[in-house]
Design a protein around this motif. Structure first.
Motif, short mmCIF file in Angstrom:
data_model
loop_
_atom_site.label_atom_id
_atom_site.label_comp_id
_atom_site.label_asym_id
_atom_site.label_seq_id
_atom_site.Cartn_x
_atom_site.Cartn_y
_atom_site.Cartn_z
N ALA A 1 0.84 -1.26 -0.01
CA ALA A 1 0.05 -0.09 0.06
C ALA A 1 0.87 1.28 -0.05
CB ALA A 1 -0.98 -0.13 1.30
N ALA A 2 1.95 1.06 0.72
CA ALA A 2 2.75 2.47 0.86
C ALA A 2 3.39 2.68 -0.50
CB ALA A 2 3.95 2.22 1.75
N ARG B 1 0.84 4.06 -2.85
CA ARG B 1 0.56 5.46 -2.39
C ARG B 1 1.47 6.39 -2.75
NH1 ARG B 1 0.16 4.22 2.32
NH2 ARG B 1 -2.23 3.83 2.47
N PRO C 1 -1.38 9.05 -4.61
CA PRO C 1 -1.48 9.65 -3.18
C PRO C 1 -3.12 9.94 -2.64
CG PRO C 1 -0.73 11.09 -4.75
CD PRO C 1 -0.65 9.96 -5.44
N ARG C 2 -3.71 10.07 -3.55
CA ARG C 2 -5.04 10.64 -3.16
C ARG C 2 -6.00 9.42 -2.83
NH1 ARG C 2 -7.94 12.49 -6.95
NH2 ARG C 2 -9.63 13.26 -5.77
N TYR D 1 -6.92 3.32 0.84
CA TYR D 1 -6.19 1.87 0.69
C TYR D 1 -7.31 0.73 1.72
CZ TYR D 1 -2.91 3.79 -2.58
OH TYR D 1 -2.46 4.27 -3.82
#
Length: 231
Positions: free
Chosen positions: A37-38, A41, A45-46, A49
């Motif tokens: 997920a990181a 992102r 980024p918006r 998750y």
């Protein structure tokens, strides 16, 4: 609009997520781990998750409670492929493909169906031409995709009274990292220019998602125009 996607880390799913984000839609993306997920992102980024491993459908149980409000669509893009003739097909190869490609989408759909019903939204299964016709060495993958078509057909019949539309998209060979892996397994030279662009498949998915409410597209097949060769 608000969408939940699987497979947004690469290939068709990534292109779809970027296109939806660019037009201002809200995204909820499924990642197999917090670490993944990181990574996702950084590119999207918006997005919100949720974490679950499609190879372990038990991790999906209860996931629907982590999302509030309606979903205009649930789009199943993630999948795995591992070619082998039946005579040498190992149990783990069969189980992984059926689990990720069929069982996990069924459980995920159950979890998020209330949210899709709330929006009178659309469930899209990105299937494969292997879900229509099975070739040598494709038994496990094709079986999972034939099953995915059956899941979509049953869901469509069940959910029409709730205003939920269900569509299956059957792309043939598409220029993605998965296709490159398939060529390696087949011992063939990979030339991305011979296959469908992920953007073309995404155009089809967006057409399904944006269809006016007076109609539905139950199934659509997308094929390349370049004939296949044996090289």
């Amino acid at each position: 609009m608000r969408h939940l996607l699987t497979g947004a880390g690469s290939g068709i799913g990534l292109v779809l997520a970027r296109r939806l984000a660019e037009r201002g839609d809200d995204l909820v993306l499924l990642a197999r781990s917090e670490e993944r997920a990181a990574q996702m992102r950084a590119d999207l980024p918006r997005a919100a998750y949720v974490v679950a491993d499609l190879a372990d459908p038990g991790t999906i149980n209860g996931l629907g409670r982590q999302v509030d409000g309606p979903l205009d669509s649930l789009v199943h893009v993630a999948g795995v492929v591992d070619l082998a003739p039946v005579s040498r097909l190992r149990l783990h190869q069969w189980e992984e493909q059926v689990t990720v490609n069929l069982t996990a989408p069924a459980v995920l759909t159950r979890e998020f169906l209330p949210h899709v019903r709330e929006a009178r939204g659309t469930v899209v299964f990105v299937n494969s031409s292997a879900g229509l016709s099975a070739s040598a060495e494709w038994s496990a993958y094709a079986a999972s995709k034939f099953g995915l078509r059956a899941l979509a057909d049953a869901l469509r019949a069940e959910e029409v009274e709730h205003g939920v539309r269900v569509s299956t998209v059957f792309p043939s060979r598409t220029a993605t990292p998965m296709q490159e892996k398939v060529h390696e397994q087949e011992g063939r030279t990979y030339d991305s220019s011979r296959w469908i662009s992920p953007d073309t498949v995404v155009d089809t998915i967006l057409h399904v998602l944006d269809l006016p409410s007076d109609a539905t597209i139950p199934e659509v097949t997308v094929r390349p125009v370049v004939p296949r060769t044996g090289t």
